[in-house]
Write a protein that holds these residues in place. Structure first.
Motif, mmCIF file in Angstrom:
data_model
loop_
_atom_site.group_PDB
_atom_site.id
_atom_site.type_symbol
_atom_site.label_atom_id
_atom_site.label_comp_id
_atom_site.label_asym_id
_atom_site.label_seq_id
_atom_site.Cartn_x
_atom_site.Cartn_y
_atom_site.Cartn_z
ATOM 1 N N VAL A 91 -40.069 6.227 -33.342
ATOM 2 C CA VAL A 91 -40.260 6.117 -31.896
ATOM 3 C C VAL A 91 -41.743 6.087 -31.566
ATOM 4 O O VAL A 91 -42.211 5.241 -30.780
ATOM 5 N N ARG A 92 -42.518 6.995 -32.173
ATOM 6 C CA ARG A 92 -43.949 7.021 -31.900
ATOM 7 C C ARG A 92 -44.640 5.760 -32.422
ATOM 8 O O ARG A 92 -45.593 5.267 -31.803
ATOM 9 N N ALA A 93 -44.191 5.241 -33.555
ATOM 10 C CA ALA A 93 -44.764 3.994 -34.061
ATOM 11 C C ALA A 93 -44.489 2.837 -33.097
ATOM 12 O O ALA A 93 -45.360 1.982 -32.855
ATOM 13 N N TYR A 94 -43.293 2.813 -32.531
ATOM 14 C CA TYR A 94 -42.950 1.769 -31.565
ATOM 15 C C TYR A 94 -43.789 1.887 -30.296
ATOM 16 O O TYR A 94 -44.253 0.876 -29.730
ATOM 17 N N VAL A 95 -44.033 3.112 -29.854
ATOM 18 C CA VAL A 95 -44.871 3.328 -28.669
ATOM 19 C C VAL A 95 -46.297 2.872 -28.931
ATOM 20 O O VAL A 95 -46.930 2.238 -28.072
ATOM 21 N N ARG A 96 -46.807 3.162 -30.102
ATOM 22 C CA ARG A 96 -48.172 2.717 -30.430
ATOM 23 C C ARG A 96 -48.268 1.200 -30.424
ATOM 24 O O ARG A 96 -49.264 0.619 -29.946
ATOM 25 N N ASP A 97 -47.242 0.540 -30.952
ATOM 26 C CA ASP A 97 -47.259 -0.925 -30.950
ATOM 27 C C ASP A 97 -47.212 -1.476 -29.527
ATOM 28 O O ASP A 97 -47.890 -2.470 -29.214
ATOM 29 N N LEU A 98 -46.414 -0.840 -28.657
ATOM 30 C CA LEU A 98 -46.348 -1.294 -27.267
ATOM 31 C C LEU A 98 -47.693 -1.138 -26.574
ATOM 32 O O LEU A 98 -48.136 -2.035 -25.830
ATOM 33 N N VAL A 99 -48.346 -0.017 -26.801
ATOM 34 C CA VAL A 99 -49.636 0.218 -26.162
ATOM 35 C C VAL A 99 -50.694 -0.731 -26.715
ATOM 36 O O VAL A 99 -51.507 -1.298 -25.959
ATOM 37 N N ASP A 100 -50.694 -0.934 -28.031
ATOM 38 C CA ASP A 100 -51.715 -1.777 -28.650
ATOM 39 C C ASP A 100 -51.531 -3.252 -28.299
ATOM 40 O O ASP A 100 -52.494 -4.027 -28.364
ATOM 41 N N ALA A 101 -50.322 -3.637 -27.949
ATOM 42 C CA ALA A 101 -50.078 -5.036 -27.596
ATOM 43 C C ALA A 101 -50.437 -5.350 -26.149
ATOM 44 O O ALA A 101 -50.451 -6.522 -25.763
ATOM 45 N N ARG A 102 -50.735 -4.316 -25.327
ATOM 46 C CA ARG A 102 -51.088 -4.517 -23.919
ATOM 47 C C ARG A 102 -52.597 -4.439 -23.730
ATOM 48 O O ARG A 102 -53.311 -3.808 -24.497
ATOM 49 N N ARG A 103 -53.060 -5.068 -22.698
ATOM 50 C CA ARG A 103 -54.457 -4.931 -22.266
ATOM 51 C C ARG A 103 -54.465 -3.939 -21.114
ATOM 52 O O ARG A 103 -54.064 -4.253 -20.003
ATOM 53 N N ASN A 104 -54.931 -2.743 -21.403
ATOM 54 C CA ASN A 104 -54.843 -1.650 -20.442
ATOM 55 C C ASN A 104 -56.194 -1.440 -19.755
ATOM 56 O O ASN A 104 -57.240 -1.357 -20.414
ATOM 57 N N LEU A 105 -56.167 -1.344 -18.427
ATOM 58 C CA LEU A 105 -57.394 -1.046 -17.690
ATOM 59 C C LEU A 105 -57.885 0.354 -17.962
ATOM 60 O O LEU A 105 -59.088 0.626 -17.893
ATOM 61 N N VAL A 106 -56.964 1.243 -18.280
ATOM 62 C CA VAL A 106 -57.357 2.619 -18.525
ATOM 63 C C VAL A 106 -58.254 2.734 -19.754
ATOM 64 O O VAL A 106 -59.035 3.680 -19.890
ATOM 65 N N GLY A 107 -58.184 1.755 -20.651
ATOM 66 C CA GLY A 107 -59.038 1.774 -21.818
ATOM 67 C C GLY A 107 -60.500 1.528 -21.494
ATOM 68 O O GLY A 107 -61.386 1.811 -22.316
ATOM 69 N N LEU A 108 -60.793 1.002 -20.299
ATOM 70 C CA LEU A 108 -62.179 0.750 -19.889
ATOM 71 C C LEU A 108 -62.822 1.964 -19.229
ATOM 72 O O LEU A 108 -64.014 1.920 -18.895
ATOM 73 N N PHE A 109 -62.060 3.005 -19.024
ATOM 74 C CA PHE A 109 -62.600 4.145 -18.278
ATOM 75 C C PHE A 109 -63.724 4.846 -19.049
ATOM 76 O O PHE A 109 -64.762 5.172 -18.466
ATOM 77 N N MET A 110 -63.530 5.087 -20.326
ATOM 78 C CA MET A 110 -64.535 5.820 -21.093
ATOM 79 C C MET A 110 -65.876 5.090 -21.160
ATOM 80 O O MET A 110 -66.920 5.690 -20.848
ATOM 81 N N PRO A 111 -65.932 3.804 -21.524
ATOM 82 C CA PRO A 111 -67.247 3.133 -21.528
ATOM 83 C C PRO A 111 -67.865 3.000 -20.143
ATOM 84 O O PRO A 111 -69.082 3.161 -19.983
ATOM 85 N N MET A 112 -67.032 2.736 -19.113
ATOM 86 C CA MET A 112 -67.578 2.612 -17.767
ATOM 87 C C MET A 112 -68.078 3.958 -17.249
ATOM 88 O O MET A 112 -69.114 4.029 -16.572
ATOM 89 N N ALA A 113 -67.357 5.033 -17.574
ATOM 90 C CA ALA A 113 -67.807 6.360 -17.150
ATOM 91 C C ALA A 113 -69.127 6.715 -17.808
ATOM 92 O O ALA A 113 -70.010 7.322 -17.177
ATOM 93 N N LEU A 114 -69.292 6.332 -19.071
ATOM 94 C CA LEU A 114 -70.566 6.593 -19.757
ATOM 95 C C LEU A 114 -71.708 5.840 -19.100
ATOM 96 O O LEU A 114 -72.808 6.386 -18.902
ATOM 97 N N VAL A 115 -71.465 4.586 -18.735
ATOM 98 C CA VAL A 115 -72.498 3.791 -18.068
ATOM 99 C C VAL A 115 -72.852 4.392 -16.710
ATOM 100 O O VAL A 115 -74.043 4.491 -16.333
ATOM 101 N N LEU A 116 -71.851 4.823 -15.965
ATOM 102 C CA LEU A 116 -72.109 5.398 -14.646
ATOM 103 C C LEU A 116 -72.866 6.714 -14.736
ATOM 104 O O LEU A 116 -73.749 7.001 -13.913
ATOM 105 N N ILE A 117 -72.535 7.523 -15.738
ATOM 106 C CA ILE A 117 -73.242 8.800 -15.902
ATOM 107 C C ILE A 117 -74.703 8.569 -16.258
ATOM 108 O O ILE A 117 -75.610 9.242 -15.737
#
Length: 222
Positions: free
Chosen positions: A116-142
């Motif tokens: 189940v967890r392997a399937y969830v990882r594949d679903l997440v990795d196959a999507r382009r998530n906006l939430v993945g941009l939060f860490m680099p953008m937060a670093l730039v803003l700080i």
């Protein structure tokens, strides 16, 4: 006649009493001997004492720090042996990490194990998530707050908006993941907010830093 009879009776009584006393003493001796032979005659030793006797004598404690260092050095072995053992441990750790990053279920953390967890990882990795941009953008803003202190209020507002988008996308992603998991694994008990949080945490990580490594590319059909 009376004296004779009296003496005879007394002698008769004495002879009658003698076997009884003898039999009583014999019975008492028998009981005593049986009592003595049935018992061990000594207390049962404690388990710690018995194990200590089997192990043999214990070396006395070192009296000085120099003696303690010498004893530790003797037990560690030679320098070559220590280097070989260290290299072997390092290779074993590298092998375990490589297998973990490759996704072998035996070497994964408990939270990542299972189909189940392997399937969830594949679903997440196959999507382009906006939430993945939060860490680099937060670093730039700080960092921008140190360069342009006058824009600190604007940077704070932008970060609050980003966090709001993260929450919305996290809720949408959690529902999507739970629906897909129920379709693929209808009998599983893994689901709900716990599974949605697992997907959200993986989606918020930079793709190259995810562990285990992604097995699919963005846009692949799962």
């Amino acid at each position: 006649m009376k004296l004779f009879r009296r003496g005879e009776s007394s002698s008769t009584d004495a002879t009658a009493d003698t076997p009884a006393d003898a039999n009583g003493s014999v019975a008492a001796d028998t009981r005593n001997s049986s009592t003595v032979t049935l018992g061990k005659g000594r207390p049962t030793p404690k388990r710690r004492d018995a194990q200590g006797k089997r192990r043999g004598p214990v070396a006395p404690a070192p009296l000085t720090s120099k003696e303690a260092r010498a004893r530790r050095k003797a037990t560690r072995g030679t320098k070559t042996d220590r280097k070989a053992a260290s290299a072997e441990r390092r290779l074993a750790a590298q092998d375990r990490r490589a297998r973990m990053l490759a996704g072998e279920d035996k070497y994964l953390l408990p939270r990542d194990q299972g189909p189940v967890r392997a399937y969830v990882r594949d679903l997440v990795d196959a999507r382009r998530n906006l939430v993945g941009l939060f860490m680099p953008m937060a670093l730039v803003l700080i960092l921008s707050t140190f360069v342009l202190p006058a824009y600190q209020t604007i940077v704070t507002l932008v970060m609050l908006v980003m966090m709001l988008f993260m929450i919305i996308e996290g809720v949408i992603l959690g529902r999507l993941i739970n629906n897909r998991v129920r379709e693929r694994f209808p009998e599983t008990i893994d689901g709900g907010a716990k599974l949605g949080w697992y997907a959200f945490v993986r989606a918020s990580q930079i793709r190259k830093m995810r562990a285990p490594k992604p097995r699919v590319s963005p846009g692949d059909a799962i």
